[in-house]
Design an enzyme around this catalytic site. Sequence first.
Site, PDB file in Angstrom:
ATOM      1  N   GLN A 169       0.860  -1.300  -0.089  1.00  0.00           N
ATOM      2  CA  GLN A 169       0.161  -0.020  -0.108  1.00  0.00           C
ATOM      3  C   GLN A 169       0.902   1.138  -0.225  1.00  0.00           C
ATOM      4  O   GLN A 169       2.230   1.156   0.304  1.00  0.00           O
ATOM      5  CB  GLN A 169      -0.931  -0.087   1.109  1.00  0.00           C
ATOM      6  CG  GLN A 169      -0.160   0.022   2.483  1.00  0.00           C
ATOM      7  CD  GLN A 169      -1.023  -0.333   3.619  1.00  0.00           C
ATOM      8  OE1 GLN A 169      -1.531   0.678   4.510  1.00  0.00           O
ATOM      9  NE2 GLN A 169      -1.497  -1.351   3.801  1.00  0.00           N
ATOM     10  N   HIS A 225       0.241   5.639   0.609  1.00  0.00           N
ATOM     11  CA  HIS A 225      -0.557   6.740   0.957  1.00  0.00           C
ATOM     12  C   HIS A 225      -0.604   8.148   0.202  1.00  0.00           C
ATOM     13  O   HIS A 225       0.611   8.498  -0.302  1.00  0.00           O
ATOM     14  CB  HIS A 225      -0.526   7.015   2.486  1.00  0.00           C
ATOM     15  CG  HIS A 225      -0.581   5.872   3.394  1.00  0.00           C
ATOM     16  ND1 HIS A 225      -1.859   4.976   3.337  1.00  0.00           N
ATOM     17  CD2 HIS A 225       0.253   5.173   4.073  1.00  0.00           C
ATOM     18  CE1 HIS A 225      -1.519   4.084   4.018  1.00  0.00           C
ATOM     19  NE2 HIS A 225      -0.433   3.968   4.439  1.00  0.00           N
ATOM     20  N   GLU A 227       3.342   7.961   8.285  1.00  0.00           N
ATOM     21  CA  GLU A 227       3.384   7.057   9.531  1.00  0.00           C
ATOM     22  C   GLU A 227       4.532   6.846   9.781  1.00  0.00           C
ATOM     23  O   GLU A 227       5.462   6.608   8.931  1.00  0.00           O
ATOM     24  CB  GLU A 227       2.309   5.986   9.084  1.00  0.00           C
ATOM     25  CG  GLU A 227       2.772   4.912   7.881  1.00  0.00           C
ATOM     26  CD  GLU A 227       1.737   4.002   7.731  1.00  0.00           C
ATOM     27  OE1 GLU A 227       1.896   2.801   7.519  1.00  0.00           O
ATOM     28  OE2 GLU A 227       0.400   4.488   7.690  1.00  0.00           O
ATOM     29  N   HIS A 266       4.708   0.312   0.648  1.00  0.00           N
ATOM     30  CA  HIS A 266       5.318  -0.431   1.952  1.00  0.00           C
ATOM     31  C   HIS A 266       4.015  -1.805   2.161  1.00  0.00           C
ATOM     32  O   HIS A 266       2.858  -1.767   1.867  1.00  0.00           O
ATOM     33  CB  HIS A 266       5.560   0.222   3.111  1.00  0.00           C
ATOM     34  CG  HIS A 266       4.224   0.880   3.698  1.00  0.00           C
ATOM     35  ND1 HIS A 266       3.729   2.105   3.049  1.00  0.00           N
ATOM     36  CD2 HIS A 266       3.390   0.649   4.444  1.00  0.00           C
ATOM     37  CE1 HIS A 266       2.737   2.491   3.722  1.00  0.00           C
ATOM     38  NE2 HIS A 266       2.341   1.746   4.576  1.00  0.00           N
ATOM     39  N   ARG A 316      -4.047   0.453  -2.385  1.00  0.00           N
ATOM     40  CA  ARG A 316      -3.327  -0.763  -2.227  1.00  0.00           C
ATOM     41  C   ARG A 316      -2.738  -1.291  -3.718  1.00  0.00           C
ATOM     42  O   ARG A 316      -3.229  -0.865  -4.745  1.00  0.00           O
ATOM     43  CB  ARG A 316      -4.505  -1.828  -1.975  1.00  0.00           C
ATOM     44  CG  ARG A 316      -4.973  -1.794  -0.471  1.00  0.00           C
ATOM     45  CD  ARG A 316      -5.961  -2.571   0.059  1.00  0.00           C
ATOM     46  NE  ARG A 316      -6.496  -2.251   1.394  1.00  0.00           N
ATOM     47  CZ  ARG A 316      -7.386  -1.364   1.735  1.00  0.00           C
ATOM     48  NH1 ARG A 316      -7.908  -0.637   0.800  1.00  0.00           N
ATOM     49  NH2 ARG A 316      -7.408  -1.269   3.129  1.00  0.00           N
TER      50      ARG A 316
END
Length: 426
Positions: free
Chosen positions: A102, A104, A139, A283, A302
């Site tokens: 995935q 972001h 993140e 990642h 994804r």
Amino acid sequence: MFVGITNAPRNYAWGSTHAIADLLGRTPSGGPEAELWLGAHAGSPSVIEDPSQIGGSSNLAEWIAAAPEVALGAGWATRQADAPRLPFLLKILAAGRPLSLQAHPTTEQARAGFELENEAGIAVDAGNRNYRDPFHKPELIFALSDTFEALCGFRPLPEVRGIIAELRLLDLATENPQAAAIDSLENHLAGGLRDTVDWLLRDGRGGDSGEVEWLVERVVALAAHAEFLAAGGAAIGYARELATVRALAAEYPGDPGIVLALLLNRVSLKRGEVLYLPAGNIHAYLSGLGVELMAASDNVLRGGLTPKHIDIEELLAVLDFEAVTAPYLAPVALAEGVSVYRPGVPDFELVHIEADAAAASATPVTMRQITLTGPAIAICTAGGFLVAGSGSSRALKRGQAVYVTPDEGTLTFAGTGEVFLAMSGA
């Protein structure tokens, strides 16, 4: 103000059945426990332990909406262009099986995609929705288990070619070489990483040629042959990458992400090491227990190893195809036993406090101080601490979490064990 919070772990299928419970001293639910969310995200807002303390709100999202200047502080409540919100989400994450590949989006990509899907009338909770909110989702992950296994970011091309060379050697060592399968990967790689990922996903998910399906089958067979040769004492190059192929094939047979994983950095974090995953970084967490801290968003594009929706065009638009080394995030030492991880985004930073009980038994317990930059959440993962601010204090034991309003100013932690403090970035 210190407000006790709790939550139930999310039961995603890839979760561990015991790791979160073991860490926090809880009774396992009996099913998979993947993520414990601590924050105000609508997907699973933290439950307020004593609603009477804050006027009756049952969860953190309700309280922030009802009293943003109290919950977030006047500064954070007024500096946000959108409705006042807690900018970060803290999680305890336990991967018993590999997660999906995935990436972001950036803030700009998230806002544009969110508006377009709204205009198209796609329900926010629809399975084919890419953007569930208009926010980015950088993140970090702090490894709590002895090892935490992951894939992250595209590896340098010379390494990818080294893996291809190893596959060729393994192919020659079989009774029925099929070099054309490996040729197809190398030929597409000559056109660049973007073209290669596009081909793997598009042809591997219902394409007419069957070329990727054949490649995946052959790579998995060669990885199994490598294990056979290694058992006989042969030296195998990229043995860890080939072991990853075998593990992914067992969980997601035939998935093109099995081959895509060979293009990515394979990372083993030791306990206490941290990865930072910015927008565009592809990642997948493979196994392990960790503390995850992110911007409060649910936007995930994804790219394989999943039965869920994959939007290839949108994923390609979001991905950063520049080859990188593993993106470790080094801590800044604030004091003995106190480290802060600052990824350089305004949404969050993570403070790790660790005090050795053996050392404390010989000398008075050391006071550790942290100055808040905004609202914060603390969770104790070992031992116990007394946390004091400018106006109140709170005892925090293993497995307990607390929300801290920024008017508490500088926090003092007295005790032994381990605690994590998530707060907004400076």
